[in-house]
Motif scaffolding. Structure first.
Motif, PDB file in Angstrom:
ATOM      1  N   VAL A 182       4.283   4.308  -5.992  1.00  0.00           N
ATOM      2  CA  VAL A 182       3.493   3.536  -6.961  1.00  0.00           C
ATOM      3  C   VAL A 182       4.405   2.479  -7.590  1.00  0.00           C
ATOM      4  O   VAL A 182       5.472   2.797  -8.096  1.00  0.00           O
ATOM      5  N   ARG A 237      -4.100  -4.658  -6.593  1.00  0.00           N
ATOM      6  CA  ARG A 237      -4.276  -3.974  -5.305  1.00  0.00           C
ATOM      7  C   ARG A 237      -4.628  -4.958  -4.208  1.00  0.00           C
ATOM      8  O   ARG A 237      -4.121  -4.857  -3.090  1.00  0.00           O
ATOM      9  N   ARG A 238      -5.496  -5.893  -4.514  1.00  0.00           N
ATOM     10  CA  ARG A 238      -5.856  -6.871  -3.489  1.00  0.00           C
ATOM     11  C   ARG A 238      -4.642  -7.698  -3.084  1.00  0.00           C
ATOM     12  O   ARG A 238      -4.548  -8.181  -1.964  1.00  0.00           O
ATOM     13  N   GLY A 294      -1.783  -6.397  -2.810  1.00  0.00           N
ATOM     14  CA  GLY A 294      -0.910  -5.517  -2.040  1.00  0.00           C
ATOM     15  C   GLY A 294       0.001  -4.613  -2.863  1.00  0.00           C
ATOM     16  O   GLY A 294       0.848  -3.929  -2.302  1.00  0.00           O
ATOM     17  N   PHE A 295      -0.177  -4.597  -4.180  1.00  0.00           N
ATOM     18  CA  PHE A 295       0.666  -3.721  -4.999  1.00  0.00           C
ATOM     19  C   PHE A 295       0.053  -2.325  -5.112  1.00  0.00           C
ATOM     20  O   PHE A 295      -1.145  -2.195  -5.385  1.00  0.00           O
ATOM     21  N   ASN A 296       0.886  -1.324  -4.945  1.00  0.00           N
ATOM     22  CA  ASN A 296       0.431   0.050  -5.158  1.00  0.00           C
ATOM     23  C   ASN A 296       0.313   0.291  -6.656  1.00  0.00           C
ATOM     24  O   ASN A 296       1.312   0.264  -7.370  1.00  0.00           O
ATOM     25  N   THR A 297      -0.915   0.503  -7.098  1.00  0.00           N
ATOM     26  CA  THR A 297      -1.212   0.466  -8.530  1.00  0.00           C
ATOM     27  C   THR A 297      -1.973   1.702  -8.976  1.00  0.00           C
ATOM     28  O   THR A 297      -2.982   2.051  -8.375  1.00  0.00           O
TER      29      THR A 297
END
Lengths: 466, 466
Positions: A363, A386-387, A389-392
């Protein structure tokens, strides 16, 4: 109430360790793919008849057999379990590879390059650091009828690539050649293969029992070798090259015995191509003591050791074999391959304190929540991340910020997003960087690009350290 | 010679299909991580005593038991297999999760968000499209003592993200709520849980047997329900919302019965948050016929179907449960989760011709070899490509170019590098793009950046199609 526990001999990890383990699997897989190996997975259960072709012995005693409830009941009705159950768990990835290649021979292109990273099962005696279930990460190249020795040179390049990226310390890929060994022993008057194996087993005790002990044994009654032959054997197995040029010199120093010629030529070609592939000469060496599976390997053999942790032993081993699947097909399928026993390696690295703890969580961002009424706004910001590309992760139940920060810190989540009344009113977000102990407030629409810059900087910095 | 073959009921793939399968696993994993779920893996073997806590029944009959050679011999000596073997293969990922959470309760942070993607084993009757070994890809959020219904809203967002990126066609996430169902049946005078289940089983036959048949059964001797109650039940289970507003309207239309209140409130909150998370209203709907594991789920339940392939059934299902691990701990651990049965889904998509074949190989570049003397040069160019991150295979034995091109084409490798006398003399490389049937010659040092541009263009193009 039943006590929750795993069977002995398995390695189960908490999420932070599982993340570190998964990253190692990813690095290995990425590098295997980078060298053109194709993925294969086989079922964990094989037919016993197919799996246990080899004549009994050690391996068979360690096999796990599988029976469905129905099969078990049937064998109970019969009064006693009749022979071997129909199914068994694989104990390595080599026998399944042989079965796979033989079964799908006409659908595969040769030379067939495959990687396979799955768990295997062995009924080992339970013991610290010994596992009954463990990952093997294998590559093999399989030829049809023949396979050039050039393929043997790719293997060290893959090993170098894998362990450089795994970043677990300096390592050396040690090479030898079974033909060279056999020829050398023949030249010393030890022509019989089984006798060679016995001599090698004694020589293997050099480190533990010392030179005098081994010399006495080999010249003594059991072996009756001439003293000068034993001297030459002892000198031979102590050969370790110190550079590329030294490796070539060591080969040249063996002289031009007929019996050595093929092995020397193969090792020389492999060494030259390993250099051509860009493996630094500090990372490979000849080591004439390496024998490995004497009944299986027939040419080049490899072991890899960590320079600063020799006690861990070989972390990646393999070699060239004459025929992969003689039990399943008349086709001749020579091959070369290696295996990384990742479960054991991970355990050893962790024991040695070599895993580090900089890995952090999968995360990357925690979106905090101060007030239940803000949740839709929090979710919307998380959606942007998230769109991109970050794990959130989103804190789904509003509460004290301090507690939410503490959670992120413990979990190894680097960035925390704060969305208070002010931020929501102004269309901004506050970003807290827990690693740099820094924070800044920016326009919500700049969040994604700002975090991308932060992460790129962090990665560049890591690259410098590596 | 033994015939190489796998046991019935397993899915083993050739490399092109394995690559497609692996890509699906990667997409699922990437999206699970994007929503903050942490990886967990558990051993495939569990202690039978721990695994088989539930009272017998269907599940237990389908279990595979495991015995080492030693354990097998011991049970043979004893004259007959005494009871249940010590070890068994997991048949789902839920029981291992329960065991894991209970075992590591004090080392985990709650709410605990985990994903797990591993194979499970069931001794099913062998049948086309039924598997004895198959992947499950699960996520669950587990709370301690309590877990807000808000977490139920994250699940459809994850499902939407996964199946959008998997790109296997339009899909709808269908939702219902067990409390609402129970309340509704109570309001119709069907208060008993078992009776509700029996009614639902009849209602489930609507599609196959038709409305008249079901109506007759429910008003008939076995059930003795009033005709108007049956009418209301039939109308209820036919509810499918067509938009977000319609979903809210359908809930409102149920009226303000005390028995329905909690279920309606939960579904309403979930719907609102699903919208706040950015899931398009075309992708979720109420479906009051969805019941799922009546003895297990207690709140929100989910099924996901492909709009154009309803016959495939639900491709991703799950729901909210009251207590995960009551067999292992006194702690109350409510949770919500879903599972994707990827082996079966992959098989169905392939059968339906929905997999496409545009995936290509994991290998991106093939470096050809015209003359054995060129090999060091070929290896050096390949080294550049690999260091730049391209998956690169080198033809290790020189031969006819046409044959090497044919190999690349069949294998799905897009770029082929040609290094002839001219190229080597001039420090250039010729790149053949097999997909665009195009070729160009450039300076060797421009190769990496040129291929990066080509691949970026290709990806952008794919993005447009998606």
């Amino acid at each position: 109430m039943i006590k929750p526990r795993t069977p002995p001999g398995v390695m189960e990890l908490l999420p932070p360790d599982q993340i570190a383990f998964q990253r190692m699997l990813d690095v290995i897989r990425r590098n295997y793919e980078r060298f053109g190996f194709l993925p294969v997975e086989t079922p964990v259960m094989e037919l016993s008849e197919v799996l246990l072709t080899k004549s009994g012995g050690e391996t068979e005693r360690q096999v796990y057999f599988v029976q469905s409830t129905g099969a078990l009941a049937k064998s109970a009705e019969a009064g006693s379990p009749d022979g071997v159950p129909e199914l068994a768990l694989r104990f390595d990835l080599t026998v399944p590879l042989a079965r796979y290649v033989a079964e799908h021979e006409h659908d595969l292109a040769f030379p067939f390059r495959r990687y396979q990273m799955q768990r295997v099962y062995r009924g080992e005696r339970a013991q610290r650091g010994r596992f009954r279930e463990f990952y093997q990460c294998d590559i093999d190249v399989i030829g049809k009828d023949a396979l050039s020795v050039r393929f043997d040179a790719e293997i060290p390049a893959v090993i170098h690539s894998v362990f450089s990226e795994l970043d677990i310390g300096a390592f050396t890929i040690q090479m030898n050649n079974r033909k060279l060994m056999r020829g050398f022993f023949e030249a010393q008057g030890v022509a019989d293969g089984e006798l060679q194996a016995l001599v090698l087993r004694e020589v293997d005790k050099l480190d533990k029992r010392g030179e005098d002990y081994v010399r006495e044994t080999l010249t003594g009654e059991g072996f009756n070798l001439a003293a000068d032959a034993v001297d030459r054997i002892m000198a031979f197995v102590k050969v370790r090259s110190t550079s590329h040029a030294d490796a070539l010199a060591q080969l040249a120093a063996l002289g031009d015995h007929e019996a050595l010629r093929e092995g020397v030529a193969e090792l020389r070609e492999v060494l030259e191509l390993v250099r051509a592939m860009g493996v630094p000469e500090s990372h490979y060496a000849l080591n004439f003591s390496i024998a490995r599976g004497l009944d299986y390997y027939t040419g080049t053999v490899y072991e890899t050791t960590l320079n600063d942790y020799p006690q861990i032993g070989s972390i990646c081993s393999g070699g060239r074999y004459e025929n992969l699947a003689s039990h399943y097909t008349k086709s001749k399928l020579p091959g070369v391959g290696i295996s990384i026993g990742l479960t054991r390696l991970f355990w050893q690295l962790r024991e040695a304190g070599l895993l580090g703890n900089a890995a952090g969580s999968t995360v990357q961002v925690l979106v905090t929540q101060m007030d239940a009424a803000h949740l839709p706004h929090c979710l919307s910001v998380a959606g942007d991340l998230r769109r991109a590309g970050f794990n959130t992760e989103v804190v789904m139940e509003a509460g004290k910020l301090a507690k939410q920060f503490k959670y992120a810190d413990r979990a190894g989540i680097r960035f925390v997003i704060v969305l208070g009344e002010d931020e929501i009113a102004n269309g901004t977000v506050t970003v807290k960087d827990l690693r740099r102990e820094d924070q800044f407030t920016i326009d919500r629409h700049e969040l994604v690009s700002a975090l991308r810059v932060e992460l790129a900087q962090a990665e560049a910095l890591q690259g410098t350290h590596a």
